[in-house]
Design an enzyme around this catalytic site. Structure first.
Site, PDB file in Angstrom:
ATOM      1  N   ASP A  32      -3.475  64.265  70.428  1.00 30.75           N
ATOM      2  CA  ASP A  32      -5.259  63.891  70.344  1.00 30.75           C
ATOM      3  C   ASP A  32      -5.422  64.466  69.577  1.00 30.75           C
ATOM      4  O   ASP A  32      -6.469  64.126  69.254  1.00 30.75           O
ATOM      5  CB  ASP A  32      -5.091  64.997  71.874  1.00 30.75           C
ATOM      6  CG  ASP A  32      -5.057  64.422  72.669  1.00 30.75           C
ATOM      7  OD1 ASP A  32      -4.796  63.072  72.805  1.00 30.75           O
ATOM      8  OD2 ASP A  32      -5.046  64.943  74.005  1.00 30.75           O
ATOM      9  N   HIS A  37       2.161  82.034  53.576  1.00 32.66           N
ATOM     10  CA  HIS A  37       0.512  82.685  53.628  1.00 32.66           C
ATOM     11  C   HIS A  37      -0.115  81.798  55.621  1.00 32.66           C
ATOM     12  O   HIS A  37      -0.345  83.183  55.961  1.00 32.66           O
ATOM     13  CB  HIS A  37       0.268  81.512  52.325  1.00 32.66           C
ATOM     14  CG  HIS A  37      -1.127  82.089  52.509  1.00 32.66           C
ATOM     15  ND1 HIS A  37      -1.915  81.729  51.082  1.00 32.66           N
ATOM     16  CD2 HIS A  37      -2.147  82.390  53.020  1.00 32.66           C
ATOM     17  CE1 HIS A  37      -3.460  82.257  50.941  1.00 32.66           C
ATOM     18  NE2 HIS A  37      -3.296  82.685  51.985  1.00 32.66           N
TER      19      HIS A  37
END
Lengths: 240, 240, 240, 240
Positions: free
Chosen positions: A122, A173
């Site tokens: 979606d 990260h």
């Protein structure tokens, strides 16, 4: 600043506070920006300001052309050059960066968040990719700008559209997301975290489960995006 | 007590309550202390007082030289000698001990919290170590003092700097963290818990994922710590 | 009812509401009781009453001798005979039953909650055991009484003291805990849930991690329990 | 609309808001409906309306015979045809659909939520099944209706009673639950999520743990359902 830029500051400040309200931030981490391409600038959170004290005045305007601050009252987020490179390469209106728990864990595992169902489809047409690790040179000089460049490189290398998949995980990260505006980028950061939670659980339950068929992924993405969208009360082009 | 010591009691009381507010404590567990090296004392929470009733008056002053209470109204935390040894060996201003869920699970697994990304490297330059198990003699006599000594021993054995890595997991027990002051120690306890959560998830997603390069870890640690820090509004020496 | 029994009803009602406040209950599940051995009765929550409507008047008195209700206004918890058998076999003052998430998952896994650290040893001297599965006969006739009997049998078979380990997991069902009074039983239900969370995580991080030495477990248990306890402000016999 | 239909709208609106209050919804996802078989209609949430703005007026009436809206002020949930097929095949009074985290993860893993204990058996007599993946044709034309049909097919193929197991996981999509009315369907959605959490944990702790005996499952299901139910204050036929 112009009235337009003031409105942008208000909007971006709200989006930064929303990032906290959605539980995506630890400490003073995380930053959201929004762009005004006609005015040639984007605005971004000041560096290290506690969220409890954050006001629109802490949003720092940055030149889209040079990447430099247009106002020197506050030092902008240290991640500003990363946002700048994303605005230069992708036609988005807002960028969000968080260290949200599950998305960051996937970044630390250097593992894409696979598209395993319709909740994912979606919002993102396919897996959310991980960048390659950065080199010593990339880290030691102009690190934050190079962080943006490896995101852009990942999309080129994989042949991915940043509109189909408006998110990336920077290796070791954390996640960056983008959207129509700052608020949309934050919503996608929240959805990505939710998808990463479910994908972590899916891997625990059935590590080898088959992926959904492409036609199912496309069906759901197109239900909410593009010309034939039919979700919600006002479908049509430009929704997402 | 001196005015300075009163201020320290207030600060340490707030830090103890903050440990609870951050969800790091179960029941009356956990304790935070802060030191005034010029006055030759530190203050620490009284033992077993419900957090709902805790006031600055429940902070017990302890002699840095002898480790003994300077005031006998309340019995100090049973972990006081552990804090004392940490103050003697490390040049920190505050110490926090919690039984927070994920960090304690790593301590019970005798597994370091590995540094797998920049969120970790922003606070700790490398893995958070686990002490060796304590011997029968160490447990049966002067247990709490020996707990502090095995923490110090772990840093010596591993050649670790307590400023680079201001935290340790005591094997089969739980985490201790330290910092500039009591409040900083508590913040690091909260960050350690967050990092342990992400590292647990990372291990589930990709048990064999490669660690980040040293140059990335150093880059992030140095962005926030030491002479060349450039995160936040007032960078410079002494920040962390 | 006597004044004493009214006070007991109030106390047991508060303990039932505390079970909910601590997040250990789903729907109308869970029940807590407290005993007055001199009066020859215990009181327990009525069956299936929504917690939002629960008052002391919903606490049903039960004869310790016969296990039958002494008052017929409300039907007592369907688990009443389980509590009854626990009171008959163990010298405790309160019993709690929940379907808390992690403790129930261990019960469904038929796996004891192993003692892997000092947080556990502060409350339970060793692993929290699982009962054997019940036979068809035990389930089909007098099921709830037999549930209590398999708990008692587990302690006899394992040679465990119900004071050292005041908790059991009923196989494929969930946890029961007991203590000095209803409130103490609920606190132990909350601690057991916390320990089960940490033990689940420990197993994920290091499935083969060594258990702590017995001398460490005994040290912590004895710090808080029995004649030589030295945790808190008023140590001495009878504390726990 | 009739007074009855107005009352139904109120009830279904409350059930939709309850789905959010119970933490089962992300964004505007999820939908709940309730049927009035005598009036030949069911009502369902409008598509994509933010939950904060939702009122009974946003509940759209749908013909049970044709599946078409009886009122065109708002577009009904895009999942309306799925609800319609469930009402046509199963004799339930309400249907709920969520993307709750753990139940959706099992759907994405194409793995049933196994019945491993009494908490599960109190609500569902056996595992909650997963549908087969849908074909390209089923997805590309009349997708939402076909979603309902594969649910019904799963119950036929497995020989399952929708009253014994009032829930299904749609492969790579998420959970649907049903019940006496909209509110009951939502309660079962919440219970299913709780059971999926515990089953995920059970698999982590002991992947090969034996299932409970059928006689234990039947005992618990029958304690709360059917003629011989004896849980709660008013036992008897029709309770659940």
């Amino acid at each position: 600043m112009s009235l337009l830029a003031e409105a942008l500051r208000e909007q971006v400040c709200r989006a930064n506070l929303d990032l906290v309200a959605r539980g995506l931030v630890m400490g003073t981490f995380g930053n959201v920006s929004g762009v005004d391409r006609d005015a040639g600038l984007f605005v971004i959170k000041a560096s290290g300001v506690p969220y409890g004290e954050l006001t629109a005045g802490h949003m720092v305007p940055i030149s889209l052309e040079t990447g430099l601050p247009l106002d020197t009252r506050f030092r902008p987020s240290s991640d500003t050059p990363t946002h700048h490179e994303i605005y230069r390469a992708f036609s988005c209106g807002g960028v969000a960066h968080s260290h949200s728990e599950f998305a960051t864990a996937f970044a630390q595992a250097r593992t894409p968040v696979a598209c395993m169902g319709t909740t994912h489809a979606d919002y993102f047409r396919g897996s959310v990719p991980v960048t390659r690790p950065m080199t010593r040179d990339e880290v030691e000089s102009d690190y934050e700008r190079n962080t943006g460049l490896v995101i852009v490189e990942a999309f080129e290398t994989l042949g991915l559209s940043p509109e189909d998949v408006p998110a990336a995980l920077v290796a070791n990260h954390g996640p960056f997301t983008w959207g129509r505006d700052a608020s949309d980028a934050v919503e996608r950061a929240a959805v990505l975290e939710y998808l990463a939670r479910m994908e972590c659980l899916r891997r625990l339950v059935a590590p080898d489960a088959p992926a959904p068929a492409d036609y199912l992924v496309n069906k759901h993405f197109n239900r909410k995006h593009g010309h034939d969208a039919y979700y919600g009360q006002k479908p049509g082009p430009g929704r997402s």
